[in-house]
Design an enzyme around this catalytic site. Structure first.
Site, mmCIF file in Angstrom:
data_model
loop_
_atom_site.group_PDB
_atom_site.id
_atom_site.type_symbol
_atom_site.label_atom_id
_atom_site.label_comp_id
_atom_site.label_asym_id
_atom_site.label_seq_id
_atom_site.Cartn_x
_atom_site.Cartn_y
_atom_site.Cartn_z
ATOM 1 N N PHE A 132 -0.054 -6.997 1.738
ATOM 2 C CA PHE A 132 1.036 -6.065 1.470
ATOM 3 C C PHE A 132 2.066 -6.607 0.488
ATOM 4 C CE2 PHE A 132 2.077 -8.281 5.455
ATOM 5 C CZ PHE A 132 3.314 -8.841 5.149
ATOM 6 N N ASP A 133 2.019 -7.905 0.205
ATOM 7 C CA ASP A 133 2.991 -8.456 -0.748
ATOM 8 C C ASP A 133 2.542 -9.853 -1.149
ATOM 9 O OD1 ASP A 133 5.213 -8.610 -2.356
ATOM 10 O OD2 ASP A 133 6.605 -9.111 -0.742
ATOM 11 N N TYR A 150 4.363 -17.118 -1.690
ATOM 12 C CA TYR A 150 3.810 -16.595 -0.444
ATOM 13 C C TYR A 150 2.855 -15.445 -0.721
ATOM 14 C CZ TYR A 150 6.773 -12.487 -0.985
ATOM 15 O OH TYR A 150 7.343 -11.346 -1.466
ATOM 16 N N PHE A 182 1.608 -14.919 6.964
ATOM 17 C CA PHE A 182 2.115 -15.315 5.650
ATOM 18 C C PHE A 182 1.557 -16.683 5.260
ATOM 19 C CE2 PHE A 182 5.389 -12.436 7.227
ATOM 20 C CZ PHE A 182 5.632 -11.632 6.124
ATOM 21 N N ILE A 214 13.017 -12.154 7.467
ATOM 22 C CA ILE A 214 12.614 -12.009 8.863
ATOM 23 C C ILE A 214 12.787 -13.350 9.591
ATOM 24 C CG2 ILE A 214 11.011 -10.117 8.398
ATOM 25 C CD1 ILE A 214 8.723 -12.157 8.528
ATOM 26 N N TYR A 271 8.931 -7.487 11.608
ATOM 27 C CA TYR A 271 9.697 -6.255 11.397
ATOM 28 C C TYR A 271 9.830 -5.397 12.646
ATOM 29 C CZ TYR A 271 9.637 -7.376 6.460
ATOM 30 O OH TYR A 271 9.826 -8.000 5.248
#
Length: 289
Positions: free
Chosen positions: A59-60, A49, A122, A79, A105
């Protein structure tokens, strides 16, 4: 094949179809179709992902780490957008999951990378999934499968990924209190090589103390395993614990007297020990001479 599109930007892939869930709280845009069944609740899924804010800020990313992420569907460990969205995917499918705050979140966000009330995007690919094993036999088979997967990764010198597979295999068999004596014997026949192969990877990764512990766990199962003594000696040698390394190599050689690699490393350990003693003696001579 799953993973073929990992490095291709999602922007270059057309949206094949769009699905909405819970009045648009979650939107899934399918970029690549998958095949087979969708994961059932309680199954373990493995994904790649990349997570971004709507302005494109990343962010990731498991892709950046070259390390797929896994979780259990419906266990509440991720999540809600993931629990719901990934459960609709098939192996090989790549999709964009657009998660509104209640499916991400929420009002608190996830400081410092994710602000309050953020809608997240995502880019997810489902690499594989399997139902979590329940019976002892299923757990043994799953552990064996992880061992084989780890061995394949070792052959490609992907030691960190291989170690993760071996650890996953050991996780299946850690609770043996409910097993019969025969099942424990069968489980330990899988655990021993998992520990030894873990030690091999840990040595390659420079995790020598962890390698020693892995070898000791293998020796707890079978103290007559020459490979366990040899790998523990190899780890101790790298830690400059020459006396202990020599003892382990000697124990390994007694069990496998014709092994040339054991003889070579035993001779090396003895030489390094002798060299260290000479240096120590010379140092004391300078200090007190």
């Amino acid at each position: 094949m799953p993973g073929d599109n990992n490095n291709e930007s999602s922007e270059s892939l057309p949206v094949l179809r769009t699905e909405e869930f819970d009045d648009g709280q979650l939107v899934k845009e399918v970029l690549v179709e998958g095949s087979g069944e969708t994961p059932v609740e309680g199954s373990k899924v493995i994904v790649h992902y990349t997570g971004t804010l709507l302005d494109g800020t990343k962010f990731d990313s498991s892709r950046d780490r070259d390390s797929p992420f896994n979780f259990v569907i419906g266990a509440g460990r991720v999540i809600k957008g993931w629990d719901v969205g990934v459960a609709t995917m098939r192996v090989g499918e790549r999709a964009i999951l657009i998660c509104q705050p209640d499916y991400a979140y929420g009002a608190r966000g996830h400081p410092p990378t994710i602000p309050e009330n953020a809608t997240l995007r995502f880019d997810v690919e489902l690499l594989e999934w399997e139902k979590e094993p329940e019976t002892t036999q299923e757990k043994i088979e799953a552990a064996n499968k992880r061992k084989e997967q780890g061995n394949a990764l070792v052959s490609e010198k992907k030691f960190a990924e291989a170690l993760a597979k071996y650890n996953a295999g050991l996780e299946f068999l850690k609770a043996q209190w409910s097993m019969s004596d025969e099942e424990k014997k069968e489980a330990n026949a899988v655990c021993a090589p998992l520990h030894l192969n873990s030690a091999l990877c840990q040595i390659q990764l420079g995790e020598y103390r962890s390698a020693i512990l892995s070898c000791e766990k293998a020796l707890d199962i079978d103290e007559g395993n020459p490979k366990a003594w040899y790998r523990r000696g190899s780890a101790k040698l790298r830690l400059h614990e020459y006396k202990e390394a020599i003892e382990d190599f000697e124990a390994s050689l007694r069990l496998s007297p014709d092994d040339a690699s054991i003889k070579t490393n035993l001779a090396r350990a003895r030489k390094l020990q002798a060299d260290a003693k000479k240096k120590e003696k010379a140092l004391y001579g300078k200090m007190f001479g």
